[in-house]
Scaffold this motif. Structure first.
Motif, short mmCIF file in Angstrom:
data_model
loop_
_atom_site.label_atom_id
_atom_site.label_comp_id
_atom_site.label_asym_id
_atom_site.label_seq_id
_atom_site.Cartn_x
_atom_site.Cartn_y
_atom_site.Cartn_z
N PRO A 1 0.84 -1.20 0.00
CA PRO A 1 0.00 0.00 0.00
C PRO A 1 0.87 1.25 0.00
O PRO A 1 1.88 1.32 0.70
CB PRO A 1 -0.78 -0.10 1.32
CG PRO A 1 -0.67 -1.52 1.74
CD PRO A 1 0.64 -2.01 1.19
N ARG A 2 0.52 2.21 -0.84
CA ARG A 2 1.28 3.45 -0.93
C ARG A 2 0.42 4.48 -1.65
O ARG A 2 -0.64 4.17 -2.15
CB ARG A 2 2.59 3.24 -1.67
CG ARG A 2 2.39 2.83 -3.13
CD ARG A 2 3.65 2.29 -3.74
NE ARG A 2 3.49 1.93 -5.10
CZ ARG A 2 2.91 0.84 -5.55
NH1 ARG A 2 2.37 0.01 -4.70
NH2 ARG A 2 2.82 0.59 -6.83
N PHE B 1 -9.87 -1.90 -5.07
CA PHE B 1 -8.90 -1.21 -4.23
C PHE B 1 -9.30 -1.42 -2.77
O PHE B 1 -10.01 -0.62 -2.18
CB PHE B 1 -8.84 0.29 -4.58
CG PHE B 1 -8.16 0.58 -5.88
CD1 PHE B 1 -6.85 1.03 -5.90
CD2 PHE B 1 -8.80 0.39 -7.09
CE1 PHE B 1 -6.21 1.29 -7.10
CE2 PHE B 1 -8.18 0.65 -8.29
CZ PHE B 1 -6.87 1.10 -8.29
N THR C 1 -7.73 -1.26 0.05
CA THR C 1 -7.20 -0.46 1.16
C THR C 1 -8.01 0.81 1.39
O THR C 1 -7.75 1.54 2.34
CB THR C 1 -5.72 -0.09 0.91
OG1 THR C 1 -5.62 0.63 -0.33
CG2 THR C 1 -4.85 -1.34 0.86
#
Length: 186
Positions: free
Chosen positions: A87-88, A176, A178
């Motif tokens: 994750p970023r 997605f 996250t």
């Protein structure tokens, strides 16, 4: 010798219970090409402060992963991190999805002009003043050029048109995982 021997024995037992073969969609030739291409690109960009990258190559029809290079290896300060999976900040990778949603909603077209000029937006955290990578402004710019140039300010303006909740829903629908907080947080 006792501790080392028992550790080796445990490792051997784990391997002994492993399957004789593992099936993978990775293609060794494409994997090598991806690894080498990433290394070459990082060597070129090193002088500009770029230290890492990642490559994932998918088969268009099947979705199988043909190559997966998680970091820049020797060029990386964090070679053990799989940046393709970590994750970023998404950065410019979300811009095509944002513009696609704006097209789908009928709010923008590729030739629509967006303003690439300074903007300041009030948020709960304070004033948000997005900048472009090159710290320059181009004025009115067609969406297709804003996307091709990865311009941040036109993307922020496009997000204002489509709305954060709609864009958040799209990203969650696309997997997605996250993005698990209320859209207002983002």
């Amino acid at each position: 010798a006792g501790a080392g021997a028992s550790a080796m024995g445990a490792a051997g037992a784990a391997v002994a219970g492993a399957p004789a073969s593992v099936t993978s969609s990775l293609d060794a030739d494409i994997q090598r090409l991806a690894r080498d291409a990433l290394a070459a690109q990082l060597a070129v960009l090193r002088g500009r402060g770029v230290e890492d990258g990642t490559v994932v190559v998918l088969h268009n029809r099947s979705g199988e992963v043909l190559a997966h290079v998680g970091s820049g290896g020797a060029y990386s300060r964090a070679a053990q991190v799989d940046f393709a999976d970590a994750p970023r900040q998404a950065g410019s990778t979300l811009k095509p999805l944002l513009y696609a949603l704006a097209f789908e909603q009928g709010r923008l077209q590729p030739a629509t002009l967006l303003d690439d000029s300074p903007i300041a937006l009030a948020t709960e955290a304070g004033l948000y003043t997005p900048q472009n990578y090159d710290q320059r402004f181009t004025g009115p710019v067609p969406v297709r050029e804003a996307l091709a140039g990865s311009l941040n300010i036109p993307a922020v303006r496009a997000l204002g048109l489509v709305g954060v909740p709609d864009f958040h829903r799209l990203l969650v629908r696309l997997g997605f995982g996250t993005l698990d907080r209320d859209p207002a947080v983002y």
